[in-house]
Design a protein around this motif. Structure first.
Motif, PDB file in Angstrom:
ATOM      1  N   ASP A   1      -5.633  13.370  -4.048  1.00 18.84           N
ATOM      2  CA  ASP A   1      -6.626  12.623  -4.809  1.00 18.84           C
ATOM      3  C   ASP A   1      -6.022  11.348  -5.383  1.00 18.84           C
ATOM      4  N   SER A   2      -6.883  10.475  -5.872  1.00 18.55           N
ATOM      5  CA  SER A   2      -6.423   9.202  -6.419  1.00 18.55           C
ATOM      6  C   SER A   2      -7.252   8.850  -7.648  1.00 18.55           C
ATOM      7  N   PHE A   3      -6.557   8.469  -8.730  1.00 24.08           N
ATOM      8  CA  PHE A   3      -7.215   8.152  -9.992  1.00 24.08           C
ATOM      9  C   PHE A   3      -6.576   6.901 -10.586  1.00 24.08           C
ATOM     10  N   ALA A   4      -7.386   6.075 -11.232  1.00 25.37           N
ATOM     11  CA  ALA A   4      -6.827   4.881 -11.868  1.00 25.37           C
ATOM     12  C   ALA A   4      -7.766   4.346 -12.937  1.00 25.37           C
ATOM     13  N   ILE A   5      -7.144   3.797 -13.966  1.00 26.24           N
ATOM     14  CA  ILE A   5      -7.817   2.958 -14.951  1.00 26.24           C
ATOM     15  C   ILE A   5      -7.019   1.667 -14.915  1.00 26.24           C
ATOM     16  N   THR A   6      -7.698   0.554 -14.631  1.00 25.61           N
ATOM     17  CA  THR A   6      -6.963  -0.671 -14.331  1.00 25.61           C
ATOM     18  C   THR A   6      -7.718  -1.917 -14.779  1.00 25.61           C
ATOM     19  N   PHE A   7      -6.943  -2.970 -15.059  1.00 26.69           N
ATOM     20  CA  PHE A   7      -7.527  -4.285 -15.315  1.00 26.69           C
ATOM     21  C   PHE A   7      -7.843  -5.000 -14.005  1.00 26.69           C
ATOM     22  N   ALA A   8      -7.228  -4.573 -12.924  1.00 28.33           N
ATOM     23  CA  ALA A   8      -7.389  -5.245 -11.623  1.00 28.33           C
ATOM     24  C   ALA A   8      -8.765  -4.963 -11.021  1.00 28.33           C
ATOM     25  N   PRO A   9      -9.309  -5.913 -10.283  1.00 26.54           N
ATOM     26  CA  PRO A   9     -10.577  -5.671  -9.587  1.00 26.54           C
ATOM     27  C   PRO A   9     -10.479  -4.434  -8.695  1.00 26.54           C
ATOM     28  N   LEU A  10     -11.574  -3.685  -8.602  1.00 28.40           N
ATOM     29  CA  LEU A  10     -11.614  -2.473  -7.788  1.00 28.40           C
ATOM     30  C   LEU A  10     -12.016  -2.813  -6.363  1.00 28.40           C
ATOM     31  N   SER A  11     -11.456  -2.079  -5.425  1.00 28.29           N
ATOM     32  CA  SER A  11     -11.695  -2.314  -4.004  1.00 28.29           C
ATOM     33  C   SER A  11     -12.430  -1.131  -3.382  1.00 28.29           C
ATOM     34  N   VAL A  12     -13.632  -1.395  -2.874  1.00 28.51           N
ATOM     35  CA  VAL A  12     -14.397  -0.377  -2.162  1.00 28.51           C
ATOM     36  C   VAL A  12     -13.595   0.112  -0.962  1.00 28.51           C
ATOM     37  N   GLU A  13     -12.968  -0.819  -0.248  1.00 24.77           N
ATOM     38  CA  GLU A  13     -12.190  -0.464   0.941  1.00 24.77           C
ATOM     39  C   GLU A  13     -11.033   0.467   0.589  1.00 24.77           C
ATOM     40  N   GLU A  14     -10.337   0.176  -0.517  1.00 29.07           N
ATOM     41  CA  GLU A  14      -9.223   1.034  -0.928  1.00 29.07           C
ATOM     42  C   GLU A  14      -9.708   2.427  -1.308  1.00 29.07           C
ATOM     43  N   ALA A  15     -10.791   2.509  -2.092  1.00 31.16           N
ATOM     44  CA  ALA A  15     -11.319   3.812  -2.501  1.00 31.16           C
ATOM     45  C   ALA A  15     -11.765   4.615  -1.280  1.00 31.16           C
ATOM     46  N   TYR A  16     -12.428   3.951  -0.341  1.00 27.48           N
ATOM     47  CA  TYR A  16     -12.872   4.623   0.872  1.00 27.48           C
ATOM     48  C   TYR A  16     -11.669   5.149   1.658  1.00 27.48           C
ATOM     49  N   ALA A  17     -10.643   4.328   1.812  1.00 25.39           N
ATOM     50  CA  ALA A  17      -9.439   4.730   2.558  1.00 25.39           C
ATOM     51  C   ALA A  17      -8.752   5.917   1.882  1.00 25.39           C
ATOM     52  N   LYS A  18      -8.704   5.921   0.546  1.00 25.29           N
ATOM     53  CA  LYS A  18      -8.075   7.035  -0.178  1.00 25.29           C
ATOM     54  C   LYS A  18      -8.883   8.322  -0.038  1.00 25.29           C
ATOM     55  N   ALA A  19     -10.199   8.216   0.175  1.00 22.54           N
ATOM     56  CA  ALA A  19     -11.057   9.396   0.341  1.00 22.54           C
ATOM     57  C   ALA A  19     -11.068   9.896   1.779  1.00 22.54           C
ATOM     58  N   ASP A  20     -10.554   9.096   2.691  1.00 21.19           N
ATOM     59  CA  ASP A  20     -10.598   9.430   4.113  1.00 21.19           C
ATOM     60  C   ASP A  20      -9.621  10.555   4.450  1.00 21.19           C
ATOM     61  N   ASP A  21     -10.036  11.420   5.364  1.00 20.62           N
ATOM     62  CA  ASP A  21      -9.230  12.542   5.824  1.00 20.62           C
ATOM     63  C   ASP A  21      -9.822  13.014   7.146  1.00 20.62           C
ATOM     64  N   GLN A  22      -8.992  13.510   8.040  1.00 21.50           N
ATOM     65  CA  GLN A  22      -9.491  13.962   9.343  1.00 21.50           C
ATOM     66  C   GLN A  22     -10.445  15.137   9.244  1.00 21.50           C
TER      67      GLN A  22
ATOM     68  N   LEU B   1     -15.621   3.175  -9.451  1.00 21.40           N
ATOM     69  CA  LEU B   1     -15.764   3.655  -8.074  1.00 21.40           C
ATOM     70  C   LEU B   1     -15.452   5.144  -8.065  1.00 21.40           C
ATOM     71  N   VAL B   2     -16.323   5.903  -7.419  1.00 21.98           N
ATOM     72  CA  VAL B   2     -16.083   7.324  -7.189  1.00 21.98           C
ATOM     73  C   VAL B   2     -16.320   7.561  -5.707  1.00 21.98           C
ATOM     74  N   ALA B   3     -15.366   8.206  -5.055  1.00 21.06           N
ATOM     75  CA  ALA B   3     -15.515   8.532  -3.637  1.00 21.06           C
ATOM     76  C   ALA B   3     -15.103   9.986  -3.432  1.00 21.06           C
ATOM     77  N   VAL B   4     -15.877  10.687  -2.616  1.00 19.01           N
ATOM     78  CA  VAL B   4     -15.583  12.081  -2.300  1.00 19.01           C
ATOM     79  C   VAL B   4     -15.632  12.248  -0.792  1.00 19.01           C
ATOM     80  N   GLY B   5     -14.562  12.796  -0.244  1.00 22.10           N
ATOM     81  CA  GLY B   5     -14.513  13.119   1.176  1.00 22.10           C
ATOM     82  C   GLY B   5     -14.664  14.617   1.363  1.00 22.10           C
ATOM     83  N   CYS B   6     -15.468  14.981   2.360  1.00 24.98           N
ATOM     84  CA  CYS B   6     -15.816  16.388   2.549  1.00 24.98           C
ATOM     85  C   CYS B   6     -16.283  16.600   3.998  1.00 24.98           C
ATOM     86  N   PRO B   7     -16.168  17.810   4.543  1.00 21.62           N
ATOM     87  CA  PRO B   7     -16.662  18.043   5.896  1.00 21.62           C
ATOM     88  C   PRO B   7     -18.174  17.845   6.046  1.00 21.62           C
ATOM     89  N   HIS B   8     -18.937  18.074   4.970  1.00 22.56           N
ATOM     90  CA  HIS B   8     -20.405  18.022   5.068  1.00 22.56           C
ATOM     91  C   HIS B   8     -21.004  17.069   4.032  1.00 22.56           C
TER      92      HIS B   8
END
Length: 163
Positions: free
Chosen positions: A18-39, A110-117
Motif C-alpha cells: 500500500d501507499s500513503f502520503a500527506i504532502t505539500f507536493a501536487p498529487l499525481s493521478v498517474e502515480e496513484a494509479y501505478a501504486k494501485a496496479d497489480d497483476q 486521491l484514493v485508489a483501490v486495486g482488486c480482482p473485481h
C-alpha cells in the motif's frame, strides 16, 4: 457493507503493498494509479477530490489544508486494514492527501483501490474516502471571493457536500 475496526489505530502497520502520503507536493493521478496496479487486479477504482469554485453557492477562491500528520497517517493505515478485513481480495490501497494552499482545480485527495473485481474495488474506495473524511485529523480553510475565510474540519463535512 458495514465495516468494523478491529485493531487500535496506533497498532496498525501499513502493508508494504500500500501507499500513503500527506504532502505539500501536487498529487499525481498517474502515480496513484501505478501504486494501485497489480497483476491480480481486474479493476482499479481511483477517486480524485478537487478544489471547486463554490461551496453552497458561495464563490471560493482557494482552499488551505492542514493535517496532524502522524495521526492522519495512522487513520489511513486503519482504513486500509479495515478494507482488507472486509474485502479480502483487495490487492492495493493508496491514500494521498495534500496540505497547504490549493487553487481551484487542484487535486486535494486521491484514493485508489486495486482488486480482482470491480464491485469490491468501488465499495472499498468509497469506504476509504468516506471514512477519511469523517475520521482523519485534516482541516481546510475556505477562502471566499468576498475576502472572508473559515476553517472547517473535513470530519464535520457531509459526504456529498465537502471536498
Amino acid at each position: 457493507m458495514k465495516v468494523k475496526t478491529t485493531t487500535p489505530a496506533s497498532a496498525i502497520k501499513p502493508s508494504a503493498k500500500d501507499s500513503f502520503a500527506i504532502t505539500f507536493a501536487p498529487l499525481s493521478v498517474e502515480e496513484a494509479y501505478a501504486k494501485a496496479d497489480d497483476q491480480a487486479n481486474g479493476a482499479i477504482v481511483l477517486m480524485s477530490g478537487m478544489v471547486r469554485n463554490q461551496t453552497d453557492g458561495k464563490a471560493v477562491m482557494s482552499l488551505e489544508y492542514q493535517a496532524y500528520e502522524p495521526m492522519a497517517l495512522r487513520v489511513f493505515y486503519q482504513i486500509a486494514a479495515d478494507i482488507r478485513s472486509s474485502w479480502s481480495d483487495v490487492s492495493r490501497v493508496v491514500i494521498y492527501h495534500r496540505v497547504g494552499h490549493l487553487k481551484i482545480g487542484e487535486i486535494s485527495v486521491l484514493v485508489a483501490v486495486g482488486c480482482p473485481h470491480r464491485r469490491e474495488a468501488f465499495e472499498a474506495c468509497r469506504y476509504a474516502i468516506d471514512t477519511l473524511k469523517h475520521t482523519a485529523p485534516i482541516w481546510k480553510k475556505e477562502h471566499w471571493q468576498d475576502g472572508s475565510s473559515s476553517w472547517v474540519s473535513i470530519g464535520a463535512c457531509e459526504t456529498q457536500d465537502c471536498e
